[in-house]
Design a protein around this motif. Structure first.
Motif, PDB file in Angstrom:
ATOM      1  N   ILE A  18       6.122  -2.744  -8.852  1.00  0.00           N
ATOM      2  CA  ILE A  18       5.027  -2.988  -9.795  1.00  0.00           C
ATOM      3  C   ILE A  18       3.986  -1.864  -9.686  1.00  0.00           C
ATOM      4  O   ILE A  18       3.516  -1.337 -10.688  1.00  0.00           O
ATOM      5  CB  ILE A  18       4.386  -4.367  -9.536  1.00  0.00           C
ATOM      6  N   ALA A  19       3.657  -1.501  -8.443  1.00  0.00           N
ATOM      7  CA  ALA A  19       2.644  -0.458  -8.216  1.00  0.00           C
ATOM      8  C   ALA A  19       3.093   0.899  -8.748  1.00  0.00           C
ATOM      9  O   ALA A  19       2.259   1.713  -9.150  1.00  0.00           O
ATOM     10  CB  ALA A  19       2.335  -0.356  -6.730  1.00  0.00           C
ATOM     11  N   GLU A  20       4.378   1.146  -8.756  1.00  0.00           N
ATOM     12  CA  GLU A  20       4.890   2.441  -9.213  1.00  0.00           C
ATOM     13  C   GLU A  20       4.654   2.694 -10.700  1.00  0.00           C
ATOM     14  O   GLU A  20       4.820   3.805 -11.173  1.00  0.00           O
ATOM     15  CB  GLU A  20       6.382   2.565  -8.901  1.00  0.00           C
ATOM     16  N   ASN A  21       4.241   1.671 -11.438  1.00  0.00           N
ATOM     17  CA  ASN A  21       3.976   1.848 -12.862  1.00  0.00           C
ATOM     18  C   ASN A  21       2.559   2.319 -13.161  1.00  0.00           C
ATOM     19  O   ASN A  21       2.253   2.685 -14.291  1.00  0.00           O
ATOM     20  CB  ASN A  21       4.276   0.554 -13.625  1.00  0.00           C
ATOM     21  N   GLN A  22       1.676   2.320 -12.169  1.00  0.00           N
ATOM     22  CA  GLN A  22       0.318   2.789 -12.425  1.00  0.00           C
ATOM     23  C   GLN A  22       0.310   4.314 -12.541  1.00  0.00           C
ATOM     24  O   GLN A  22       1.158   5.004 -11.980  1.00  0.00           O
ATOM     25  CB  GLN A  22      -0.631   2.314 -11.334  1.00  0.00           C
ATOM     26  N   LEU A  23      -0.647   4.802 -13.292  1.00  0.00           N
ATOM     27  CA  LEU A  23      -0.737   6.251 -13.523  1.00  0.00           C
ATOM     28  C   LEU A  23      -1.428   6.940 -12.355  1.00  0.00           C
ATOM     29  O   LEU A  23      -2.366   6.406 -11.767  1.00  0.00           O
ATOM     30  CB  LEU A  23      -1.491   6.536 -14.817  1.00  0.00           C
ATOM     31  N   LEU A  85     -13.975   0.762   5.937  1.00  0.00           N
ATOM     32  CA  LEU A  85     -13.675   0.027   7.169  1.00  0.00           C
ATOM     33  C   LEU A  85     -14.952  -0.533   7.785  1.00  0.00           C
ATOM     34  O   LEU A  85     -14.997  -1.700   8.188  1.00  0.00           O
ATOM     35  CB  LEU A  85     -12.939   0.922   8.175  1.00  0.00           C
ATOM     36  N   GLU A  86     -15.993   0.277   7.831  1.00  0.00           N
ATOM     37  CA  GLU A  86     -17.277  -0.194   8.376  1.00  0.00           C
ATOM     38  C   GLU A  86     -17.840  -1.326   7.518  1.00  0.00           C
ATOM     39  O   GLU A  86     -18.337  -2.325   8.041  1.00  0.00           O
ATOM     40  CB  GLU A  86     -18.279   0.959   8.480  1.00  0.00           C
ATOM     41  N   GLU A  87     -17.742  -1.163   6.199  1.00  0.00           N
ATOM     42  CA  GLU A  87     -18.203  -2.213   5.289  1.00  0.00           C
ATOM     43  C   GLU A  87     -17.382  -3.491   5.478  1.00  0.00           C
ATOM     44  O   GLU A  87     -17.926  -4.591   5.490  1.00  0.00           O
ATOM     45  CB  GLU A  87     -18.084  -1.698   3.847  1.00  0.00           C
ATOM     46  N   GLU A  88     -16.088  -3.336   5.652  1.00  0.00           N
ATOM     47  CA  GLU A  88     -15.198  -4.487   5.857  1.00  0.00           C
ATOM     48  C   GLU A  88     -15.547  -5.228   7.137  1.00  0.00           C
ATOM     49  O   GLU A  88     -15.588  -6.452   7.171  1.00  0.00           O
ATOM     50  CB  GLU A  88     -13.740  -4.007   5.899  1.00  0.00           C
ATOM     51  N   ARG A  89     -15.817  -4.472   8.177  1.00  0.00           N
ATOM     52  CA  ARG A  89     -16.161  -5.088   9.474  1.00  0.00           C
ATOM     53  C   ARG A  89     -17.511  -5.807   9.433  1.00  0.00           C
ATOM     54  O   ARG A  89     -17.696  -6.799  10.123  1.00  0.00           O
ATOM     55  CB  ARG A  89     -16.174  -4.024  10.570  1.00  0.00           C
ATOM     56  N   SER A  90     -18.449  -5.310   8.646  1.00  0.00           N
ATOM     57  CA  SER A  90     -19.794  -5.886   8.643  1.00  0.00           C
ATOM     58  C   SER A  90     -19.999  -6.936   7.547  1.00  0.00           C
ATOM     59  O   SER A  90     -21.008  -7.629   7.542  1.00  0.00           O
ATOM     60  CB  SER A  90     -20.841  -4.779   8.491  1.00  0.00           C
ATOM     61  N   SER A  91     -19.052  -7.076   6.651  1.00  0.00           N
ATOM     62  CA  SER A  91     -19.186  -8.013   5.534  1.00  0.00           C
ATOM     63  C   SER A  91     -18.375  -9.279   5.800  1.00  0.00           C
ATOM     64  O   SER A  91     -17.237  -9.199   6.262  1.00  0.00           O
ATOM     65  CB  SER A  91     -18.687  -7.343   4.252  1.00  0.00           C
ATOM     66  N   PRO A  92     -18.940 -10.444   5.477  1.00  0.00           N
ATOM     67  CA  PRO A  92     -18.172 -11.673   5.669  1.00  0.00           C
ATOM     68  C   PRO A  92     -17.033 -11.817   4.648  1.00  0.00           C
ATOM     69  O   PRO A  92     -16.002 -12.396   4.936  1.00  0.00           O
ATOM     70  CB  PRO A  92     -19.203 -12.787   5.484  1.00  0.00           C
ATOM     71  N   GLY A  93     -17.220 -11.248   3.455  1.00  0.00           N
ATOM     72  CA  GLY A  93     -16.189 -11.311   2.423  1.00  0.00           C
ATOM     73  C   GLY A  93     -15.323 -10.065   2.446  1.00  0.00           C
ATOM     74  O   GLY A  93     -15.438  -9.215   3.331  1.00  0.00           O
ATOM     75  N   PHE A  94     -14.452  -9.976   1.468  1.00  0.00           N
ATOM     76  CA  PHE A  94     -13.577  -8.811   1.355  1.00  0.00           C
ATOM     77  C   PHE A  94     -14.262  -7.760   0.498  1.00  0.00           C
ATOM     78  O   PHE A  94     -14.800  -8.069  -0.557  1.00  0.00           O
ATOM     79  CB  PHE A  94     -12.240  -9.203   0.707  1.00  0.00           C
ATOM     80  N   THR A  95     -14.229  -6.512   0.954  1.00  0.00           N
ATOM     81  CA  THR A  95     -14.836  -5.434   0.183  1.00  0.00           C
ATOM     82  C   THR A  95     -13.950  -5.107  -1.017  1.00  0.00           C
ATOM     83  O   THR A  95     -12.753  -5.389  -1.018  1.00  0.00           O
ATOM     84  CB  THR A  95     -15.044  -4.166   1.034  1.00  0.00           C
ATOM     85  N   ASP A  96     -14.555  -4.511  -2.013  1.00  0.00           N
ATOM     86  CA  ASP A  96     -13.851  -4.177  -3.244  1.00  0.00           C
ATOM     87  C   ASP A  96     -12.909  -3.005  -3.005  1.00  0.00           C
ATOM     88  O   ASP A  96     -13.323  -1.939  -2.566  1.00  0.00           O
ATOM     89  CB  ASP A  96     -14.881  -3.829  -4.327  1.00  0.00           C
ATOM     90  N   MET A  97     -11.634  -3.242  -3.271  1.00  0.00           N
ATOM     91  CA  MET A  97     -10.614  -2.197  -3.214  1.00  0.00           C
ATOM     92  C   MET A  97      -9.770  -2.327  -4.478  1.00  0.00           C
ATOM     93  O   MET A  97      -9.717  -3.397  -5.080  1.00  0.00           O
ATOM     94  CB  MET A  97      -9.717  -2.371  -1.983  1.00  0.00           C
ATOM     95  N   PRO A  98      -9.093  -1.257  -4.891  1.00  0.00           N
ATOM     96  CA  PRO A  98      -8.213  -1.375  -6.058  1.00  0.00           C
ATOM     97  C   PRO A  98      -7.157  -2.464  -5.818  1.00  0.00           C
ATOM     98  O   PRO A  98      -6.713  -2.673  -4.679  1.00  0.00           O
ATOM     99  CB  PRO A  98      -7.565   0.006  -6.163  1.00  0.00           C
ATOM    100  N   PHE A  99      -6.751  -3.151  -6.867  1.00  0.00           N
ATOM    101  CA  PHE A  99      -5.827  -4.282  -6.746  1.00  0.00           C
ATOM    102  C   PHE A  99      -4.510  -3.880  -6.089  1.00  0.00           C
ATOM    103  O   PHE A  99      -3.918  -4.653  -5.344  1.00  0.00           O
ATOM    104  CB  PHE A  99      -5.573  -4.902  -8.125  1.00  0.00           C
ATOM    105  N   LEU A 100      -4.034  -2.677  -6.342  1.00  0.00           N
ATOM    106  CA  LEU A 100      -2.767  -2.214  -5.771  1.00  0.00           C
ATOM    107  C   LEU A 100      -2.992  -1.160  -4.679  1.00  0.00           C
ATOM    108  O   LEU A 100      -2.167  -0.278  -4.475  1.00  0.00           O
ATOM    109  CB  LEU A 100      -1.868  -1.667  -6.885  1.00  0.00           C
ATOM    110  N   TRP A 101      -4.110  -1.258  -3.961  1.00  0.00           N
ATOM    111  CA  TRP A 101      -4.482  -0.233  -2.983  1.00  0.00           C
ATOM    112  C   TRP A 101      -3.458  -0.089  -1.875  1.00  0.00           C
ATOM    113  O   TRP A 101      -3.077   1.013  -1.498  1.00  0.00           O
ATOM    114  CB  TRP A 101      -5.883  -0.495  -2.418  1.00  0.00           C
ATOM    115  N   LEU A 102      -3.006  -1.188  -1.328  1.00  0.00           N
ATOM    116  CA  LEU A 102      -2.114  -1.133  -0.169  1.00  0.00           C
ATOM    117  C   LEU A 102      -0.739  -0.589  -0.551  1.00  0.00           C
ATOM    118  O   LEU A 102      -0.169   0.242   0.170  1.00  0.00           O
ATOM    119  CB  LEU A 102      -2.005  -2.529   0.451  1.00  0.00           C
TER     120      LEU A 102
END
Length: 189
Positions: A18-23, A85-102
């Motif tokens: 699915i991710a391979e279809n992104q530009l 990573l620093e934002e992720e560690r200090s935030s209780p929620g999930f930081t904003d990343m692209p939907f297909l980032w991983l």
């Protein structure tokens, strides 16, 4: 046979497909006069040093043949990922990343290492962010309550497709157990 909760989940390979279809942006290393007429659009001709946007699968194919370099997304940068990573560690929620980032990061770190500046750092930050987010998701299981169950949905803002797919069996099991518990409570009244 896979458990019921896992059967409906996508495999990592299906998610990468699915991710391979992104530009993604590529820079051709040599002129390619051919046009590729695909269902998703028409790509080419390619002339160096002009950048072009193509589906990730085509970029990876051209890369394997030595016909282009891949321009990593702006978020696939060591400084950016370190800040995330620093934002992720200090935030209780999930930081904003692209939907297909991983999925995108996995494909590019596997097949386009030489196009990623500070590749080792980038790879380590991706691994650390993934672990941090996974730990947050699993820790979130303890917050599933009868009230949350009665809403019928769980809000997972800012999680990517692969992350949702990985934790789905755990949350599905938790919701199944809550359903049993909630049914038992209803019959006790």
């Amino acid at each position: 046979m896979l458990p019921k909760a896992s059967r409906a989940a996508l495999t990592p390979q299906e998610i990468e497909f699915i991710a391979e279809n992104q530009l993604i942006t590529v820079v051709p290393t040599r002129a390619i006069s051919d046009k590729f007429e695909l269902l998703s659009g028409e790509y080419g001709p390619f002339r160096p040093p002009l950048k072009s946007k193509v589906p990730l699968w085509l970029a990876l194919s051209l890369k394997r043949k030595g016909k282009c370099t891949i321009v990593p997304p702006v978020w696939l940068d060591a400084e950016y990922l370190e800040a995330k990573l620093e934002e992720e560690r200090s935030s209780p929620g999930f930081t904003d990343m692209p939907f297909l980032w991983l999925e995108t990061a996995n494909l590019l770190t596997k097949h386009a290492q030489d196009d990623i500046t500070n590749y080792e750092q980038v790879r380590n930050f991706i691994k650390s962010i993934k672990e941090c987010r996974g730990n947050k998701a699993i820790a979130g299981l303890k917050y599933i309550t009868i009230d949350l169950f009665s809403q019928g949905f769980l809000n997972l803002d800012n999680l990517g497709l692969m992350e949702v797919n990985e934790i789905k069996p755990f949350f599905a099991k938790a919701f199944d157990e809550m359903g049993k518990f909630s049914g038992a409570l209803a019959t006790d009244k």
